[in-house]
Design an enzyme around this catalytic site. Structure first.
Site, PDB file in Angstrom:
ATOM      1  N   TYR A  98      18.232 -17.653  29.481  1.00 43.25           N
ATOM      2  CA  TYR A  98      19.326 -17.760  28.067  1.00 43.25           C
ATOM      3  C   TYR A  98      20.567 -17.288  28.575  1.00 43.25           C
ATOM      4  CZ  TYR A  98      15.587 -18.314  24.742  1.00 43.25           C
ATOM      5  OH  TYR A  98      14.467 -18.961  23.817  1.00 43.25           O
ATOM      6  N   ASP A 135      16.531 -20.190  17.650  1.00 47.67           N
ATOM      7  CA  ASP A 135      17.136 -19.760  16.218  1.00 47.67           C
ATOM      8  C   ASP A 135      18.062 -20.864  15.650  1.00 47.67           C
ATOM      9  OD1 ASP A 135      15.431 -17.657  16.470  1.00 47.67           O
ATOM     10  OD2 ASP A 135      16.977 -16.307  17.247  1.00 47.67           O
TER      11      ASP A 135
END
Length: 344
Positions: free
Chosen positions: A156, A89
């Site tokens: 992540y 993102d």
């Protein structure tokens, strides 16, 4: 000469060189980019690409392709068998993003046939890339290698200060996410896709201190580590927001099992801030080269960037002093990691 008389530079002949499929691993700070994937849409008609009138928004992918074309490694993105591990993102960073494509194999400069050192590819790309994007390794791979579909897992990490969060409670909640579940209540709807399967497998989910030897304090940094075979749209940031609510004791631990039930009412989710999130690792059956030590120039650039941010942190820490328990419990302060309420 013909070049001088015409006033034009002779076109580069890509067909005169052999090509090879490679996997390029690179890191970037996403804070100044509108995500990884290009925001300029193209359509292919009669073999031609046509740019849409969409205003230019800087992305990591655009910067990478600009560098690949400037160094004459590829002709364009449509003829190089390109694949990417995934997209991040706007504002999200990566320590180990991976793309795969066919590149010109015989040297970077004209007049150097036979120079096929993959280290040169890394070196020349880093010379023309922005300072917040750095290639760390280049690996030859089979022609059918796909950076997205051959990825075994993605990991992540999300960094946050200890503040007044109940870390033990957050860890209990994180453990409940392990395994294969329906995560439709832990993501946002992707308007560009129709998702029929919300099941994903989480292989690792834990919260741990960044520096185990650092004494406990409100300023101590922790990280949430989540590893999965694949992720849904905004899944990590939505998950982190839920863990924050549990860590602040605004929601009970039982919320996790409630949301894992696909029949539960879909909640209004506040996504956690994108700035502390980083794509940490991508793993493949085909072994990719380990990140090489940064060359002196790249290391100097990273050092300058670190120094700037370290000084800012030091100044803010001096002004803040040692936060009180009231400071840590201030909901307005903690909303910095939950910047905006959005309907699901």
């Amino acid at each position: 000469s013909a070049k001088k008389s015409s006033g034009r530079e002779r076109p580069f002949d890509f067909e005169a060189y052999p090509h090879r499929q490679v996997a390029i691993k690179f890191a970037y700070l996403g804070w100044n980019y509108y995500g990884f994937a290009s925001q300029t849409s193209f359509k292919k008609a009669s073999g031609e690409e046509e740019a849409s009138p969409t205003p230019f928004l800087p992305t990591v992918e655009d910067s990478m392709f600009a560098a690949l074309q400037k160094t004459k490694l590829i002709k364009d993105r449509y003829t190089c068998n390109y694949s990417r591990c995934g997209r991040t993102d706007a504002g999200v960073s990566a320590a180990s993003q991976v793309i795969s494509l066919r590149v010109r194999a015989s040297g970077i400069k004209m007049g150097q046939p036979g120079c096929e050192d993959l280290h040169d590819i890394r070196h020349y790309l880093n010379r023309v890339l922005p300072r917040d994007i750095q290639v760390t390794s280049v690996t030859p791979v089979p022609d059918d290698f796909n950076a997205r579909f051959d990825c075994r897992y993605r990991e992540y990490r999300y960094f946050f200060p200890r503040a007044a969060y109940d870390i033990n409670l957050m860890q209990q909640a994180a453990t409940l996410l392990l395994g294969t579940h329906d995560f439709r209540n832990f993501c946002k709807r992707d308007p560009s896709k129709i998702v029929e399967n919300y099941e994903r497998t989480i292989l690792r989910s834990e919260i741990k201190p960044v520096n185990p030897d650092e004494p406990e304090s409100a300023k101590r940094l922790y990280e949430y580590v989540i590893r999965g075979t694949a992720f849904l749209y905004h899944q990590v940031r939505c998950t982190m927001a839920i863990l924050f609510l549990i860590g602040q004791r605004q929601e009970p631990l039982e919320l996790i099992n409630h949301l894992l039930n696909p029949a539960s009412e879909r909640p209004r989710l506040q996504m956690a801030s994108e700035i502390p999130l980083i794509l940490w690792d991508c793993a493949y059956e085909h072994a990719l080269a380990s990140p090489a030590a940064a060359d002196p120039k790249a290391k100097r650039v990273l050092w300058e960037m670190w120094r700037e941010e370290a000084i800012k942190t030091c100044l803010l820490g001096a002004l803040l002093g040692e936060p009180s328990s009231e400071d840590c419990l201030d909901r307005n302060v903690n909303q910095a990691l939950l910047p905006k309420s959005t309907s699901s």
